[in-house]
Design an enzyme around this catalytic site. Structure first.
Site, PDB file in Angstrom:
ATOM      1  CB  SER A 692      -0.954   0.002   1.195  1.00  0.00           C
ATOM      2  OG  SER A 692      -0.242  -0.029   2.408  1.00  0.00           O
ATOM      3  CE  LYS A 735      -2.367   1.149   5.901  1.00  0.00           C
ATOM      4  NZ  LYS A 735      -2.379   0.752   4.479  1.00  0.00           N
TER       5      LYS A 735
END
Length: 823
Positions: A692, A735
């Site tokens: 990612s 996140k």
């Protein structure tokens, strides 16, 4: 079978003429004395030839004992030189080729020469003549009497000597013949028997026999004592048994019971009251019957008693009644834990279904989340809300399958596995059973505990769970199993498939503040013996502790720091300081020292080639900086920062995409010729991997190549393809929390992750601007100061060799914070 007729035995005083040369028969494991009659089995060819030679002449043969019994081909050196001249009285040829001979010893002889060795040994001998003994010798007479008496005594102690020999011994008057006869009948070792044969003087030989008789007498005395002690012990045990049986009969007549019978009767009643299934109860009574027939001191009796104790103490039919008041359950869950709505809803759903349908299997849940978010304590709250018992076992480091299934009863010290032990501890067959640290199970040569858990956690199988120790089915279907893990990836697939996985994300700053006010501060004040009269901790002080002294998804370090503040205040109170201490952001450092963490991402200005990415770790989300720089070189690509293979491939994919779109970025197709690119991720000692970070790498490369600065308040996450598409990622909430901690204002996420925003609390979304991106251009439009980037002064080449300026106020990540980080 061929048989040679008998030869009458010679008498002791019969005159004998012995030739000088005789055939030799080597004998094993026996010494033949004069006038001794015994059978010999002859099988070796050289020995059979010697017998044939003797039979063809005068039947006389010389018998010499071998020094080594196992020697099949004896040499002259392998035989004793002193032996016995014997007469073959009878010979019988056996079907297997061997020969059986009956021989009688006649006289001693000494081999002086080996004449022939084939077809049989032939030896020259010299007859040994013993010296005469005076008839009037009192010493000899006394010795003979002593020897005869010794022989009688050892026979009385159990030495096997035939009665005929005893009669002959009593009538013997010659000391030499007496010594030879006794020596041949008391079972001497070959070496001792040969030594006696070689003693020529009759009196000395008789004295040696007397020594052997004395030794044999001592051995027999000791043997008799040992046997007597054993018989006495056996008799004592039998006597105790008979007395115990008599006592039992007397007690029965008087209407009394002995302690053992009373104990067994109590055990029988306990089995009857245990509400066991029929199969289990039948086995329990069977084992009880075996125990009743055993002696109390028998080795197996203790094992059976322990087994039956386990059987009656297990909650076969004992269960707690579920509290099905949903409102009360909700209140209890809210009292113990703030937020965690998803898990609370699942528990309330179970209670609602249980209320409508009485019989249903217990759910098998798995809480997955960072340390300190309340997974274990949540299990206790669930048990309290449902009115059930709570049992917890830690699986961390468990490597032996027997820890789960137990050991078989044949082993010394065997016990049931931890599942059965936990149920006994709970005292009910429907507790809330927590399997803590499921992801830390091990496996080695003793088995795989995770495979043993498959039966425990399978609703279709666990109603017949069989522990190795109990070896009978136990119903686990009523148990509510809750497993906990920090990461689900390390849990084996078959085991993961049997559980309902519920993710627990880390807490936001607001949630931590609320939990600290409701639970942590009151608990630490109570544990440290202070009250609100002595200390007040402001909300802003708690925020300061959260931001500058802890960096975690959970609450453990926060509670630890609050406890440290409370202890320091408690010390001052104990020393007599009567003030009321008020903890504010300004005074936090006084109690906890300098700030350990400074908010990440606080840069003075937007910079070229430096991008803020977002990563997920087992302990929560983290901010990940990616730096790219261009320098003169040969078109090489350097990657540093302990990157994994997936992350390296993300850089390659991003660079390939930029090369394919070079014209749109005002770059020549050969823009890499003459230049090197270096991509670095700080904290190089910590391994980093995951897909990612693709958009982060691409943004850093575009910024470095075009000299367009990246906005300092933008963070991003997403995987990139060669076509420039942005693919979805996991761990979005963690996140986003990391971005908020770092002061980020805008977060770029993949468009396909928009659905995940529904699970993120609204108060988190209010703190940041979330931008969804379908392609990399959407990311660049938000992250770069200008997009599309303007054409550089030197068209077709990288804008400049840009070295990223140092950032101010950026603290190095704490040790281990990014360990195993997945971007």
């Amino acid at each position: 079978m061929e048989e040679i007729e008998d030869k009458e035995p010679r008498q002791e005083n019969e005159e004998l003429k012995i030739p000088d040369v005789l055939p030799l028969l080597p004998v094993r494991d026996v010494v033949v004395y004069p006038y001794m009659i015994l059978p010999l089995f002859v099988g070796r060819e050289i020995s059979i030839n010697a017998v044939d030679q003797a039979l063809s002449r005068d039947r006389l043969i010389f018998l010499a004992t071998q020094k080594e019994m196992g020697d099949e081909e004896p040499t002259p050196e392998g035989m004793y030189t002193v032996g016995t001249v014997a007469m073959i009285m009878r010979m019988l040829k056996l079907p297997d080729g061997r020969v059986k001979v009956l021989v009688q010893g006649l006289a001693k002889g000494l081999i002086t020469e080996f004449v022939e060795s084939k077809p049989a040994y032939t030896v020259r001998i010299e007859r040994i003549v013993e010296p005469s003994v005076p008839e009037e010798s009192l010493e000899t007479e006394a010795l003979m009497r002593a020897v005869k008496e010794q022989l009688t005594q050892i026979v009385s102690l159990g030495k096997a000597v035939s009665p005929e020999v005893l009669v002959i011994v009593e009538n013997m008057q010659e000391p030499g013949s007496l010594a030879d006869l006794i020596a041949s009948n008391i079972g001497l070792k070959v070496d001792d028997a040969q030594a006696l044969l070689e003693i020529i003087d009759p009196v000395q030989r008789l004295q040696k026999v007397n020594e052997h008789l004395n030794k044999e007498h001592e051995l027999l005395d000791m043997q008799v004592k040992i046997q007597s002690a054993a018989k006495e012990e056996m008799g004592k045990s039998q006597r105790e048994y008979f007395l115990r049986e008599q006592l039992r009969a007397i007690q029965q007549e008087l209407g009394e019971t002995d302690p053992r019978s009373e104990e067994l009767n109590e055990l029988r009643k306990a089995i009857e009251q245990a509400k066991m299934p029929p199969v289990v109860e039948k086995e329990a009574f069977k084992q009880l019957g075996r125990l009743e027939q055993m002696h109390p001191d028998a080795a197996e009796a203790g094992m059976l008693r322990t087994f039956l104790d386990w059987m009656v103490e297990l909650p076969w039919g004992k269960a707690t009644k579920d509290v099905l008041d949903i409102k009360r359950a909700r209140q209890i869950l809210d009292e113990d834990h703030f937020y965690l709505e998803k898990i609370k809803e699942r528990i309330l759903e179970f209670l609602a279904v249980r209320k409508l349908r009485k019989k249903m299997k217990g759910p098998i849940l798995c809480f997955v989340g960072p340390p300190g978010v309340g997974k274990t304590s949540l299990g206790k709250s669930i048990a309290r809300a449902m009115g059930r018992k709570f049992v917890r076992i830690s699986l961390g480091g468990v490597r032996d399958e027997a820890e789960i299934r137990g050991h078989r009863r044949t082993y010394v010290g065997a016990l049931p596995g931890r599942i059965i032990q936990g149920l006994k501890q709970a005292g009910s067959n429907n507790p809330v059973f927590m399997l803590d640290e499921l992801d830390k199970l091990g496996a080695d040569f003793r088995g795989d505990p995770s495979s043993a858990l498959l039966e425990v956690l399978d609703p279709e199988q666990n109603h017949m769970f069989s522990d190795h120790y109990i070896n009978l089915p136990f119903n686990l279907s009523n148990v509510m199993f809750i497993a906990t893990a920090n990461q689900i990836d390390t849990v084996p697939g078959p085991l993961r498939d049997r559980m309902e996985v519920i993710q627990l994300s880390g807490y936001t700053e607001e949630e931590k503040l609320e939990i600290a006010k409701r639970y942590l501060i009151p608990r630490q004040m109570k544990e440290n013996g202070i009250s609100e009269k002595e200390i007040v901790i402001s909300d802003e002080a708690v925020r300061t502790i959260i931001a500058k002294y802890t960096r975690e998804a959970g609450l453990r370090n926060l509670e630890r720091e609050i406890g440290s503040v409370c202890r320091k205040v408690a010390r001052k109170v104990a020393e007599g300081d009567g003030r009321r201490f008020r903890i504010t952001p300004a005074t936090v450092a006084k109690y906890l020292g300098p700030a350990r963490f400074i908010r990440e991402g606080e840069m003075e200005k937007n910079e070229v080639g430096i991008v803020t990415g977002l990563a997920w770790t087992p302990v929560g989300g983290e901010v990940l900086f990616v730096e790219a720089t261009i320098m003169k070189g040969k078109g090489g690509l350097t990657l540093t920062g302990h990157l994994g293979d997936v992350m390296k491939e993300s850089v390659q994919a991003a660079l390939s995409y930029i090369r394919s779109k070079a014209k749109e970025f005002h770059l020549a197709e050969d823009f890499l010729s003459g230049y090197d690119i270096h991509v670095h991720v700080p904290a190089g000692a910590i391994p980093k991997d995951g897909p990612s970070a693709g958009v982060t790498m691409a943004t850093a490369l575009v910024s470095a190549l075009t000299r367009v600065p990246v906005r300092k308040d933008v963070a991003m996450t997403g995987e990139i393809t060669l076509r420039g598409k942005v693919l979805p990622i996991g761990g979005l909430k963690e996140k986003m929390l990391a971005a908020i901690r770092a002061g980020i204002k805008t977060i770029v996420i993949p468009e396909q992750n928009e659905k995940d925003l529904e699970e993120i609390p609204k108060h988190i979304l209010k703190k940041v601007t979330v931008v969804s991106a379908k392609v990399i251009d959407d990311v660049l439009a938000v992250a770069l100061e200008t997009f599309p980037p303007p054409p550089p002064a030197s068209e077709g080449k990288p804008a400049a060799t840009v070295k990223a300026p140092p950032r101010r106020g950026i603290a190095a990540p704490r040790k281990g914070a990014m360990a195993g980080a997945k971007s």
